[in-house]
Structure formats: structure tokens, C-alpha cells
Design a protein around this motif. Structure first.
Motif, PDB file in Angstrom:
ATOM      1  N   TRP A  41       0.884  -1.239   0.142  1.00 38.98           N
ATOM      2  CA  TRP A  41       0.000   0.077  -0.032  1.00 38.98           C
ATOM      3  C   TRP A  41       0.811   1.333  -0.069  1.00 38.98           C
ATOM      4  N   ARG A  72       1.345  -1.949   8.798  1.00 35.99           N
ATOM      5  CA  ARG A  72       0.174  -2.486   8.024  1.00 35.99           C
ATOM      6  C   ARG A  72       0.838  -2.641   6.277  1.00 35.99           C
ATOM      7  N   THR A  74       2.451  -0.456   4.484  1.00 37.34           N
ATOM      8  CA  THR A  74       2.317   0.676   3.912  1.00 37.34           C
ATOM      9  C   THR A  74       3.538   1.536   3.431  1.00 37.34           C
ATOM     10  N   ASP A 134      -3.772   1.233  -3.119  1.00 42.34           N
ATOM     11  CA  ASP A 134      -3.548  -0.210  -2.788  1.00 42.34           C
ATOM     12  C   ASP A 134      -2.619  -0.737  -3.591  1.00 42.34           C
ATOM     13  N   ASP A 161      -6.606   1.115   8.141  1.00 38.08           N
ATOM     14  CA  ASP A 161      -7.051  -0.129   8.741  1.00 38.08           C
ATOM     15  C   ASP A 161      -8.508  -0.566   8.202  1.00 38.08           C
ATOM     16  N   GLN A 164      -8.136  -2.108   4.779  1.00 35.12           N
ATOM     17  CA  GLN A 164      -7.560  -3.205   4.782  1.00 35.12           C
ATOM     18  C   GLN A 164      -8.355  -4.562   5.263  1.00 35.12           C
ATOM     19  N   ASP A 166     -11.447  -5.278   4.142  1.00 32.04           N
ATOM     20  CA  ASP A 166     -12.361  -5.646   3.019  1.00 32.04           C
ATOM     21  C   ASP A 166     -13.673  -6.009   3.597  1.00 32.04           C
TER      22      ASP A 166
END
Length: 183
Positions: A41, A72, A74, A134, A161, A164, A166
Motif C-alpha cells: 500500500w 500495515r 504501507t 492499494d 485499517d 484493509q 475488506d
């Protein structure tokens, strides 16, 4: 302006490295492209100008959360229309920026700012725009603040958060809380 669902534009910019490398003239500069850090990310945030008042408060706040974003998967890229030399000088002379852990990208031709649609029409500088992209290069979140108002990096982390998961996440949802289940 680009929005959710759009592909983040290709770019190739000179940057000042994060961390100690960015404070040494021999190691400070690197080239960053959208293809770097493939599979991760990306948090790309723009600020109007170096050596200003609101900008360092945001940059430092994102820096303090860098480990959280890294956890995360990212990567953080900060961008302004200032040159890499201005970025380095600012880092060297602003105590709070010396330990900045992420790269400061120099969009001096304003190509990325224009490509994202975040170049202020009156001032010719980037707006306070934030993009979460993404791993496939698709924009999943966009936020833009007026030039005079700083953003909330903790909220950007909360939104990451949620993205991620979904899942369906209600208002003010926090990591670890229950998500919504469609009936």
C-alpha cells in the motif's frame, strides 16, 4: 482531481531519503517511482511549501506514525513542489524533521500534482491532499484540506485499517472492533 477507483499516476521524482541517509549530501538523494515498493500500500500526501508553519506539523505527525503504517505494509511518500535541495535544507534546519523516516519527493515540474489534480489554481502549489493507494495502484481514499488547515494522520491510519479489512466498517470504526455484516 483523481478519486477513489482511479489509477494513481506514474511518476519518477527525485527525493530526499528518510532517516539518517537524508541528512548526508553523499547519500541524501534518490529516485522514486510508482513501481517502487511493489505489492505494498502507498500513502502519498502532498503539502504546499517547505519552511512554512502548518506543513511541518503534519509531516512530523505522519513521521511519528511511520512504524504503524509500516506494520500495515504501507510505504509513506511526502510530496511538495519544492526541490530536493530545499527538502534537504529544511530537514537539516528543522529539529523536528531531522529524524523523518520517509522520503520527501520533489515535484518541481508539478507533473504529479497536476496528474493527481491537486495543484492549487491560485497559488501554484499542491493542496494538502492525501491518497491511499492499494497494492494494485488503485486509489482507495482521497482527502483534501484547505491550504490553511492541517490534516489528521491518525484518521488516515484509521481509514487504512478499515480499507484493509475488506469489510463494511461503520462510522468511527477502530481496528479490532466488529465490522458490519450484511443481512
Amino acid at each position: 482531481m483523481l478519486t477513489v477507483g482511479d489509477r494513481f499516476p506514474s511518476f519518477k521524482l527525485t527525493a530526499v531519503e528518510g532517516g539518517p541517509k537524508g541528512l548526508d549530501l553523499n547519500t541524501a538523494f534518490t529516485t522514486v517511482t510508482e513501481a517502487d515498493q511493489a505489492g505494498k500500500w502507498k500513502l502519498v500526501f502532498f503539502w504546499p511549501k517547505d519552511f512554512t508553519f502548518v506543513c511541518p506539523t503534519e509531516i512530523v505527525a505522519f513521521g511519528k506514525l511511520a512504524r504503524e503504517f509500516e506494520d500495515r505494509d504501507t510505504v509513506i511518500y511526502g510530496v511538495s513542489t519544492d526541490s530536493e535541495f530545499v527538502h534537504m535544507n529544511w530537514r537539516l534546519h528543522h529539529a523536528d524533521l531531522k529524524d523523518l523516516p520517509f522520503a520527501m519527493l520533489a515535484d518541481i515540474k508539478r507533473e504529479l500534482s497536476q496528474g493527481c489534480g491537486v495543484l492549487d489554481k491560485n497559488e501554484g502549489v499542491a493542496l494538502r491532499a492525501t491518497f491511499l493507494v492499494d497494492p494494485e495502484g488503485i486509489i482507495r481514499y482521497v482527502g483534501v484540506n484547505d491550504l490553511s488547515v492541517g490534516r489528521n494522520p491518525q484518521e488516515v491510519l484509521r481509514i487504512l485499517d478499515a480499507l484493509q479489512t475488506d469489510e463494511l466498517c461503520p462510522c468511527n470504526w477502530q481496528k479490532g472492533e466488529d465490522v458490519l455484516k450484511a443481512a
